[in-house]
Design a protein around this motif. Structure first.
Motif: not given
Length: 251
Positions: A29-34, A96-107, A197-201
């Protein structure tokens, strides 16, 4: 609002086997981790030190205080570091990591929106967890007088940092397992925008859970009771909001 500058916020308590692989997966995702160390033992703390030496942010709490306290501390730190949004992800690697870009797209289109995950389970989910969630769902629907919050317990959500910190300065929302639910109810009460947004678990067979049945169920029950009376105090405003929405739909 300034251009969004997100980070990924991960509260960690004794997940030495999963946190490093999770960080590796999130690198795409190329985003800093905290990383927020919530008083982990030596094995996990050492792994977090190694990850921090590799360039990830690390905030360490001296003693274990609970997920809510860790997220709250992480949100303060995120704002201090200049991040505008924090994508919360659990440390156990079940999402599911593949589901996370949909969250960031809201930005790009709705930077003031709190984006909440709702779980899409596979066959690994324990039945008691799957059905047990509905008790909280029902109370959340009662306490918001709506079905606006699809799921209040999923550990993946994108927070607008400054707005959340202002809310948390008024209401701490609990230190442990009550936090995820209460913060969404109070955000809804305040009239904040929310998307889902959906997230696979997937629940790994050897997964680590820190849910303490008696302590956490007691705190959750007290939270729902407290929120119910809070809803009663806000009843005229909530009913007026509901009427306005229905009126707008019917126009």
């Amino acid at each position: 609002m300034a251009d969004p500058h997100p980070c990924i916020l991960i509260p960690v308590y004794n997940h030495p086997a999963t946190i490093s692989p999770l960080c590796d997966e999130l690198a795409v995702l190329e985003i800093p981790l905290l990383l927020v160390d919530d008083g982990s033992d030596h094995e996990c703390a050492s792994e977090l030190d190694r990850l921090a030496a590799n360039g990830h942010h690390l905030l360490r709490l001296d003693i274990n205080q609970g997920k809510g306290a860790a997220v709250r501390a992480g949100l303060k730190q995120a704002q201090h570091l200049g991040y505008t949004h924090a994508l919360q992800v659990d440390a156990d690697g079940q999402h599911g990591i593949d589901d996370l870009p949909a969250f960031l797209a809201e930005l790009d289109t709705a930077p003031d929106t709190l984006v909440v995950g709702y779980p899409c389970y596979d066959a690994s989910v324990p039945r008691v967890r799957f059905y047990g969630r509905y008790a909280t769902h029902i109370w959340v629907w009662i306490n918001t007088l709506s079905l606006d919050i699809r799921d209040s317990m999923c550990g993946v959500r994108l927070y607008p940092v400054a707005a959340l910190n202002r809310l948390l300065a008024q209401y701490s929302c609990g230190n442990r397992m009550t936090f995820d639910t209460e913060v969404l109810v109070r955000w809804h009460w305040a009239g904040g925008d929310m998307a889902h947004r959906p997230v696979r678990v997937h629940y790994p067979r050897d997964g680590v859970s820190h849910f303490a049945v008696w302590r956490d169920n007691r705190q959750i029950s007290l939270m729902h009771t407290r929120l119910f009376f809070g809803m009663l105090l806000r009843l005229p405003r909530l009913l007026a909001r509901r009427w306005r929405r229905q009126h707008e739909v019917s126009r």
